[in-house]
Design a protein around this motif. Structure first.
Motif, PDB file in Angstrom:
ATOM      1  N   GLU A   1      -6.857  -9.550   6.520  1.00  0.00           N
ATOM      2  CA  GLU A   1      -6.195  -8.475   7.271  1.00  0.00           C
ATOM      3  C   GLU A   1      -5.222  -9.074   8.275  1.00  0.00           C
ATOM      4  O   GLU A   1      -5.604  -9.902   9.105  1.00  0.00           O
TER       5      GLU A   1
ATOM      6  N   VAL B   1      -2.871 -13.833   8.957  1.00  0.00           N
ATOM      7  CA  VAL B   1      -3.809 -12.975   8.239  1.00  0.00           C
ATOM      8  C   VAL B   1      -5.208 -13.545   8.409  1.00  0.00           C
ATOM      9  O   VAL B   1      -5.487 -14.675   8.007  1.00  0.00           O
TER      10      VAL B   1
ATOM     11  N   GLN C   1       0.805  -7.623   3.013  1.00  0.00           N
ATOM     12  CA  GLN C   1      -0.448  -7.648   2.266  1.00  0.00           C
ATOM     13  C   GLN C   1      -0.195  -7.524   0.778  1.00  0.00           C
ATOM     14  O   GLN C   1      -0.919  -8.079  -0.031  1.00  0.00           O
TER      15      GLN C   1
END
Length: 383
Positions: free
Chosen positions: A320, A316, A362
């Motif tokens: 993101e 990540v 996420q």
């Protein structure tokens, strides 16, 4: 100091509170929170009603036939609870700084101690509990590590190793440099020195061989700290947000890192990120706020320097997760990973992980770069 009437009200209120909630305090599931003036009142009453016990060590036995005076019974009850209290927060209120001693001799069973705005030279009794402490938190009160770890505050005595201390949080203080007293923390795993004024750690972090989590965010570091060879293979989280780093030389040795926060530093060239290619286990990387972050091809240029192994395992970047399209920015040698065994189950799994599990990843990953790992969550009994 409080008036006599005020002292009686305080003692009665605290007694009632601990009679109702004392079990959670004694078990350590709740933290007993006291103001410095409150503890000073209690210590004075202990000396007045329970004889001169300030020189005694270990548990103090109370009289088998306690006084029939209600106020003295309350004092005896409080003394007994404090001896068995596991977790204590001691704070000095806003206003004039503390000038008189505050003593923690009554606490014989402390595992967790938090001090807020309590000057070290005013704290007496730390020498009696430090070998049992597991978590120590100090904020708004110290200028050096040594004045607590080595000198034991107002006790002014040389400490031996802190045998059980695994978490040290000295964030939000006035520390400008580290010292050799860290060598007394043989089993320290979690270290938070964020929000200080540290410019250089020198060689002092090399004294800590068990580190797993280090937070040095919000200081003025100009280079990556040097770590003990043993902790290099144990350190999994390193937070260096809001410093003055221009390059990351030295990070290549921390091959077991999983979370690395370099946000809001002075990194201006993507070439300075070459050491990231050695971090094969990296899962989270933060670079926002650096000069490179505002360059047009920042994401692609950063991915070029990542370890292909880390990239293919859902790294990540700045919040993101990498996509299959992102992986095309890896060097050709790294992209070969995506072609090797194209039809193999493992390759299919990686593709599924990258494409269909990103959203769940996420949701599952809620990372706060400034938080301290492993901190005990406790209810607080505020007085």
């Amino acid at each position: 100091m409080a008036s006599r009437a005020g002292e009686e009200v305080f003692v009665q209120s605290l007694t009632k509170l601990l009679q109702n909630y004392g079990d959670s305090v004694l078990s350590g599931t709740s933290t007993l929170s006291l103001l410095t003036v409150g503890l000073q009142v209690l210590h004075q009453l202990f000396e007045q009603h329970l004889l001169a016990r300030k020189y005694q060590h270990g548990f103090v036995a109370l009289p088998s036939h306690p006084s029939d005076t209600a106020s003295v019974l309350d004092v005896q009850f409080l003394f007994d609870v404090l001896q068995k209290t596991v977790s204590l927060k001691l704070a000095h209120p806003p206003g004039p700084s503390l000038q008189t001693p505050v003593r923690i001799f009554a606490f014989k069973s402390l595992r967790f101690l938090e001090l807020k705005q309590v000057p070290p030279h005013c704290l007496e009794g730390l020498r009696g509990v430090y070998t049992r402490l597991e978590i120590l938190v100090c904020s708004r009160c110290i200028h050096t590590v040594e004045e607590i770890i080595s000198v034991c505050g107002g006790d002014l005595s040389s400490a031996l190793p802190w045998l059980d201390l695994h978490t040290l949080n000295f964030s939000n203080n006035f520390i400008t440099s580290l010292d050799s007293s860290l060598g007394l923390l043989n089993v320290l795993r979690t270290l938070d020195l964020s929000h200080n004024q540290i410019r250089d750690c020198a060689e002092n972090l090399k004294l800590l061989a068990e580190l797993e989590y280090v937070n040095l965010s919000y200081n003025i570091l100009e280079k990556v700290p040097v770590f003990n060879p043993c902790s290099r293979v144990q350190l999994v989280t390193l937070l260096l947000r809001n410093n003055e780093l221009e390059d990351i030389s030295g990070l290549e040795h921390l091959t077991h890192l999983k979370c690395l926060d370099l946000a809001f530093n002075m990194i201006s060239k993507h070439g300075s990120l070459a050491q990231l290619s050695h971090l094969h286990r990296l899962k989270e990387l933060f670079l926002e706020g650096n000069p490179v972050y505002y360059q047009r091809n920042h994401r692609a240029s950063t991915i070029y320097h990542l370890s292909p192994k880390a990239a293919f395992l859902r790294l990540v970047l700045d919040g993101e997760a990498l996509t299959m399209a992102d992986l095309t920015n890896l060097p050709k040698s790294g992209r070969l990973l995506s072609h090797t065994g194209r039809h193999s189950p493992r390759n299919s799994m990686l593709k599924n992980v990258l494409e269909s599990s990103i959203s769940s990843e996420q949701n599952d990953r809620q990372h706060s770069p400034d938080g301290i790992g492993g901190t005990l969550m406790r209810k607080k009994v505020n007085v």
